[in-house]
Design a protein around this motif. Structure first.
Motif, PDB file in Angstrom:
ATOM      1  N   VAL A  95       0.855  -1.186   0.000  1.00 21.11           N
ATOM      2  CA  VAL A  95       0.000   0.000   0.000  1.00 21.11           C
ATOM      3  C   VAL A  95       0.890   1.235   0.000  1.00 21.11           C
ATOM      4  CG1 VAL A  95      -0.243  -0.221   2.514  1.00 21.11           C
ATOM      5  CG2 VAL A  95      -1.812   1.249   1.261  1.00 21.11           C
ATOM      6  N   GLN A  96       0.671   2.108  -0.988  1.00 16.93           N
ATOM      7  CA  GLN A  96       1.527   3.276  -1.173  1.00 16.93           C
ATOM      8  C   GLN A  96       0.702   4.471  -1.642  1.00 16.93           C
ATOM      9  OE1 GLN A  96       4.192   1.735  -4.201  1.00 16.93           O
ATOM     10  NE2 GLN A  96       5.792   1.290  -2.677  1.00 16.93           N
ATOM     11  N   CYS A  97       1.279   5.653  -1.425  1.00 23.03           N
ATOM     12  CA  CYS A  97       0.728   6.867  -2.023  1.00 23.03           C
ATOM     13  C   CYS A  97       1.563   7.194  -3.256  1.00 23.03           C
ATOM     14  CB  CYS A  97       0.805   8.035  -1.037  1.00 23.03           C
ATOM     15  SG  CYS A  97      -0.263   7.844   0.409  1.00 23.03           S
ATOM     16  N   ASN A  98       0.880   7.439  -4.384  1.00 25.47           N
ATOM     17  CA  ASN A  98       1.639   7.791  -5.584  1.00 25.47           C
ATOM     18  C   ASN A  98       1.851   9.306  -5.652  1.00 25.47           C
ATOM     19  OD1 ASN A  98      -0.737   8.936  -6.583  1.00 25.47           O
ATOM     20  ND2 ASN A  98      -1.205   7.205  -7.942  1.00 25.47           N
ATOM     21  N   SER A  99       2.508   9.753  -6.694  1.00 22.09           N
ATOM     22  CA  SER A  99       2.863  11.176  -6.807  1.00 22.09           C
ATOM     23  C   SER A  99       1.649  12.079  -6.961  1.00 22.09           C
ATOM     24  CB  SER A  99       3.823  11.385  -7.994  1.00 22.09           C
ATOM     25  OG  SER A  99       3.224  10.933  -9.200  1.00 22.09           O
ATOM     26  N   GLN A 100       0.493  11.515  -7.344  1.00 21.47           N
ATOM     27  CA  GLN A 100      -0.730  12.310  -7.492  1.00 21.47           C
ATOM     28  C   GLN A 100      -1.551  12.337  -6.189  1.00 21.47           C
ATOM     29  OE1 GLN A 100      -0.065   9.812 -10.130  1.00 21.47           O
ATOM     30  NE2 GLN A 100       1.127  11.549 -10.942  1.00 21.47           N
ATOM     31  N   GLY A 101      -1.019  11.747  -5.126  1.00 25.47           N
ATOM     32  CA  GLY A 101      -1.739  11.712  -3.862  1.00 25.47           C
ATOM     33  C   GLY A 101      -2.834  10.668  -3.817  1.00 25.47           C
ATOM     34  N   GLN A 102      -2.775   9.710  -4.737  1.00 26.68           N
ATOM     35  CA  GLN A 102      -3.744   8.621  -4.736  1.00 26.68           C
ATOM     36  C   GLN A 102      -3.213   7.459  -3.893  1.00 26.68           C
ATOM     37  OE1 GLN A 102      -3.549   8.343  -9.085  1.00 26.68           O
ATOM     38  NE2 GLN A 102      -5.780   8.665  -9.163  1.00 26.68           N
ATOM     39  N   LEU A 103      -4.112   6.713  -3.316  1.00 30.70           N
ATOM     40  CA  LEU A 103      -3.745   5.539  -2.538  1.00 30.70           C
ATOM     41  C   LEU A 103      -3.786   4.320  -3.457  1.00 30.70           C
ATOM     42  CD1 LEU A 103      -3.107   4.546   0.397  1.00 30.70           C
ATOM     43  CD2 LEU A 103      -5.551   3.954   0.542  1.00 30.70           C
ATOM     44  N   VAL A 104      -2.698   3.551  -3.464  1.00 31.79           N
ATOM     45  CA  VAL A 104      -2.586   2.412  -4.371  1.00 31.79           C
ATOM     46  C   VAL A 104      -2.338   1.132  -3.575  1.00 31.79           C
ATOM     47  CG1 VAL A 104      -1.357   1.427  -6.340  1.00 31.79           C
ATOM     48  CG2 VAL A 104      -1.613   3.921  -6.150  1.00 31.79           C
ATOM     49  N   PHE A 105      -3.183   0.133  -3.808  1.00 30.41           N
ATOM     50  CA  PHE A 105      -2.996  -1.194  -3.224  1.00 30.41           C
ATOM     51  C   PHE A 105      -2.465  -2.127  -4.303  1.00 30.41           C
ATOM     52  CE2 PHE A 105      -6.452   0.562  -0.602  1.00 30.41           C
ATOM     53  CZ  PHE A 105      -5.979   0.300   0.676  1.00 30.41           C
ATOM     54  N   ASN A 106      -1.459  -2.926  -3.958  1.00 29.34           N
ATOM     55  CA  ASN A 106      -0.901  -3.918  -4.880  1.00 29.34           C
ATOM     56  C   ASN A 106      -1.103  -5.308  -4.285  1.00 29.34           C
ATOM     57  OD1 ASN A 106       0.338  -2.033  -6.852  1.00 29.34           O
ATOM     58  ND2 ASN A 106       1.585  -1.432  -5.095  1.00 29.34           N
ATOM     59  N   LEU A 107      -1.965  -6.084  -4.909  1.00 33.07           N
ATOM     60  CA  LEU A 107      -2.287  -7.425  -4.436  1.00 33.07           C
ATOM     61  C   LEU A 107      -1.449  -8.471  -5.166  1.00 33.07           C
ATOM     62  CD1 LEU A 107      -4.814  -5.618  -3.752  1.00 33.07           C
ATOM     63  CD2 LEU A 107      -6.187  -7.705  -3.975  1.00 33.07           C
ATOM     64  N   PRO A 108      -1.019  -9.538  -4.495  1.00 30.93           N
ATOM     65  CA  PRO A 108      -0.267 -10.587  -5.176  1.00 30.93           C
ATOM     66  C   PRO A 108      -1.131 -11.421  -6.120  1.00 30.93           C
ATOM     67  CG  PRO A 108      -0.644 -11.177  -2.881  1.00 30.93           C
ATOM     68  CD  PRO A 108      -1.102  -9.765  -3.040  1.00 30.93           C
ATOM     69  N   LYS A 109      -2.441 -11.459  -5.850  1.00 29.07           N
ATOM     70  CA  LYS A 109      -3.374 -12.181  -6.718  1.00 29.07           C
ATOM     71  C   LYS A 109      -4.747 -11.524  -6.582  1.00 29.07           C
ATOM     72  CE  LYS A 109      -4.190 -15.579  -3.070  1.00 29.07           C
ATOM     73  NZ  LYS A 109      -4.056 -16.990  -2.677  1.00 29.07           N
ATOM     74  N   PRO A 110      -5.608 -11.690  -7.563  1.00 36.63           N
ATOM     75  CA  PRO A 110      -6.926 -11.050  -7.497  1.00 36.63           C
ATOM     76  C   PRO A 110      -7.733 -11.542  -6.293  1.00 36.63           C
ATOM     77  CG  PRO A 110      -6.461 -11.818  -9.729  1.00 36.63           C
ATOM     78  CD  PRO A 110      -5.400 -12.399  -8.848  1.00 36.63           C
ATOM     79  N   ASP A 111      -8.515 -10.649  -5.725  1.00 45.98           N
ATOM     80  CA  ASP A 111      -9.390 -10.976  -4.606  1.00 45.98           C
ATOM     81  C   ASP A 111     -10.721 -10.265  -4.831  1.00 45.98           C
ATOM     82  OD1 ASP A 111     -10.741 -11.421  -2.283  1.00 45.98           O
ATOM     83  OD2 ASP A 111      -9.290 -10.467  -0.954  1.00 45.98           O
ATOM     84  N   PRO A 112     -11.735 -10.988  -5.304  1.00 46.01           N
ATOM     85  CA  PRO A 112     -13.022 -10.340  -5.602  1.00 46.01           C
ATOM     86  C   PRO A 112     -13.714  -9.756  -4.377  1.00 46.01           C
ATOM     87  CG  PRO A 112     -13.160 -12.729  -5.825  1.00 46.01           C
ATOM     88  CD  PRO A 112     -11.729 -12.410  -5.653  1.00 46.01           C
ATOM     89  N   ALA A 113     -13.278 -10.125  -3.174  1.00 42.65           N
ATOM     90  CA  ALA A 113     -13.895  -9.595  -1.949  1.00 42.65           C
ATOM     91  C   ALA A 113     -13.124  -8.403  -1.380  1.00 42.65           C
ATOM     92  CB  ALA A 113     -13.992 -10.695  -0.896  1.00 42.65           C
TER      93      ALA A 113
END
Length: 573
Positions: free
Chosen positions: A152-170
């Motif tokens: 979980v990181q903040c990008n340069s535009q101030g957006q919050l980004v989650f990076n999952l190792p695999k898809p999770d529909p829930a």
């Protein structure tokens, strides 16, 4: 402020109004509130307060269990094959401390939850999505700071980004859980909580946050801020700096009142607007039809409740003699399937439905709401059958149990009429089978029962589960997996069941998931790790002058289940 000071003094001291003022919501319940730290929130009593003083990125829309809408987020996108989630965040939002809400607060919140991930929290399912394991770094050495920081990181535009190792529909539904509410980073770190950096992250792994400094001094973005909290009450006040629509209710009081009769009398007088009203029988006999009372019936029941039989009891003090000599039980008493089946046949399900649910309930086949996908009505169930119970008890422990008898100490939540009645039914029927059988039942404070059962100390408890997110995995994995949250309370493990549940978590094929859950349900019937307590039809009771409560809308995913809505949406006429 003088008025608030007066309210604080009177209500926390247990004083009552002639009637609850129009700008004040008074709630009375039997349970205490274990924590106000979102990172440790994993019970409905805590969640009902946390979700009103804090806020999540998104929330459930209206009464829907599936549709989500923005809260602290304004929109989101999903990319990279379902493995990247990018959130735009709401601007001009302030915490109760006065600090502005930024992406850094959200980043800190989720990283803190991943770092700590203590056993008593709901962060295991967040970790499962973002790190590929429900464990924390103490239990899974593959977890590194780099992995947490990348998740979980903040990008340069101030957006919050989650990076999952695999898809999770829930995953989106998991973010709507009250325990994932956004905390005030600057406030928390100044209090002495985790710094939010790599420097001290290992010191906080697995740390119990229930009694944290943030629990005592919360700072959220919610419509209400904490004024005062003690062992018997919580006082919250509408937050003047709230970004959304200003609440009509200015003050919210939650009082701990253990006696049901006292709660009911306060409610009938108008001293309390909402109460923990007891069972359907209590409501229909004592409250229904009375002036100023509205009973809302036919609500969905999305909880599941069971009697847990612990196969590895870790508190010698609860075992009596510790032997099968009539004066106690051994620590592995329930590891014999014949004992578990004997208890399952000794519970009078029809009597519970009649006495507690007033005939408006059903015996489910699985520990999964029948409205959820994956529920199989064809799975076999136990019926009250004293002859079968006797036969299994006679087989148990090579005949020694029947010959020598036992003394079993069990607990239920203090103030819960339904739980007490269930245990009394079981006690009566078990003791009627053999004069050498004794079952002692004990009321325990909610927080004490949670902590003791989590530590595997309780031989037998009755406890339920309300969904964190609307997916069958949240129930099936929680109850039946040896990696599930409730495992320490039962210590029941079945390798085949674990395999089926793991397979169900990674398949997006609904029919295949349903098949796997049916297999789990049938295997659980055969092994009987739980006594399944019948589920009632939902109903709530509220004062007739309350607007925006259950009579208008209800969402069972909101922890404040007396109304199924947030405090900010309530008013009085």
């Amino acid at each position: 402020m003088k008025k608030i000071a007066l309210l604080s003094t009177l209500l926390l001291a247990g004083a009552a109004f002639a009637a609850a003022p129009k700008d004040t919501l008074v709630v009375q319940e039997s349970a205490d509130i274990p924590t106000l730290d979102p990172g440790a929130t994993y019970d409905t009593a805590s969640g009902s307060v946390v979700e009103n003083i804090y806020e999540t990125l998104l929330t459930y829309k209206g009464s829907s269990l599936r549709d989500l809408e923005p809260l602290l987020a304004t929109k989101w996108t999903i990319s990279n094959g379902g493995k990247t989630y990018t959130f735009d965040l709401r601007k001009n939002v302030k915490f109760h401390s006065g600090n502005p809400f930024t992406c850094a607060d959200a980043e800190y919140t989720f990283q803190r939850n991943l770092v700590t991930n203590a056993a008593e929290s709901g962060n295991w399912f967040l970790s499962d999505s973002l790190l590929g394991t429900p464990s924390n770094a103490n239990d899974d050495k593959s977890i590194t700071w780099a992995k947490i920081n990348n998740a979980v990181q903040c990008n340069s535009q101030g957006q919050l980004v989650f990076n999952l190792p695999k898809p999770d529909p829930a995953f989106l539904a998991k973010l709507a859980f009250a325990g994932q509410s956004i905390v005030d980073k600057n406030w928390a770190t100044k209090l002495g909580e985790w710094s939010g950096t790599e420097a001290d992250w290992k010191n906080w792994v697995g740390k119990d946050l229930q009694g944290s400094k943030l629990n005592a001094q919360p700072s959220g973005t919610g419509a209400y801020r904490l004024v005062r909290k003690d062992a018997n009450a919580v006082l919250a006040q509408a937050f003047d700096g709230y970004w959304g629509q200003k609440p009509a209710i200015k003050n919210v009081i939650i009082q701990k009142v253990p006696e049901l009769a006292a709660r009911q009398q306060a409610f009938l007088r108008g001293d309390a607007d909402l109460i923990e009203a007891g069972t359907r029988a209590n409501i229909e006999e004592q409250l229904k039809g009375k002036p100023g009372v509205v009973v809302v019936d036919g609500l969905p029941n999305t909880t599941a409740t069971a009697v847990f039989m612990n196969e590895n009891i870790k508190d010698p003090a609860r075992l009596g003699s510790g032997k099968l000599d009539g004066q106690g039980i051994p620590a592995n008493f329930f590891s014999d399937v014949n004992v578990r089946r004997g208890f399952a046949y000794a519970f009078n399900y029809a009597q519970y439905i009649s006495d507690v649910l007033k005939g408006k309930g059903k015996q489910r086949t699985m520990l999964l709401p029948d409205s959820f996908p994956g529920y199989d009505p064809k799975v076999k169930t136990y019926k009250y059958d004293p002859a079968q119970a006797k036969a299994y008890f006679q087989r148990a422990w090579g005949g020694q149990l029947w010959k020598n008898g036992f003394t079993l100490n069990v607990a239920y939540r203090a103030g819960s009429v339904g739980a007490q009645t269930a245990m009394e039914i079981l006690k009566k029927n078990i003791e009627a089978l053999n004069p050498k059988f004794r079952v002692n039942i004990q009321a325990k404070e909610w927080s004490a029962m949670l902590n003791d059962s989590k530590a595997g100390k309780e031989p037998m408890i009755i406890i339920g589960w309300a969904p964190d997110y609307a997916d069958p995995d949240n129930f099936m994995y929680t109850f039946y997996s040896s990696n599930g949250y409730y495992y320490p309370r039962s210590n029941w493990k079945d390798a085949t069941v674990d395999k089926w549940l793991d397979q169900a978590r990674v398949t997006t094929n609904t029919a295949e998931r349903n098949r796997l859950y049916s297999l789990v349900g049938q295997r659980a019937y055969e092994q009987s790790p739980f006594v399944l307590v019948p589920a009632g039809v939902g109903l709530n009771v509220e004062r007739s002058n309350l607007v925006g409560a259950t009579a208008q809308t209800f969402n069972p995913m909101i922890s404040f289940s007396y109304t199924g809505t947030f405090w900010k949406d309530l008013s009085k006429k």
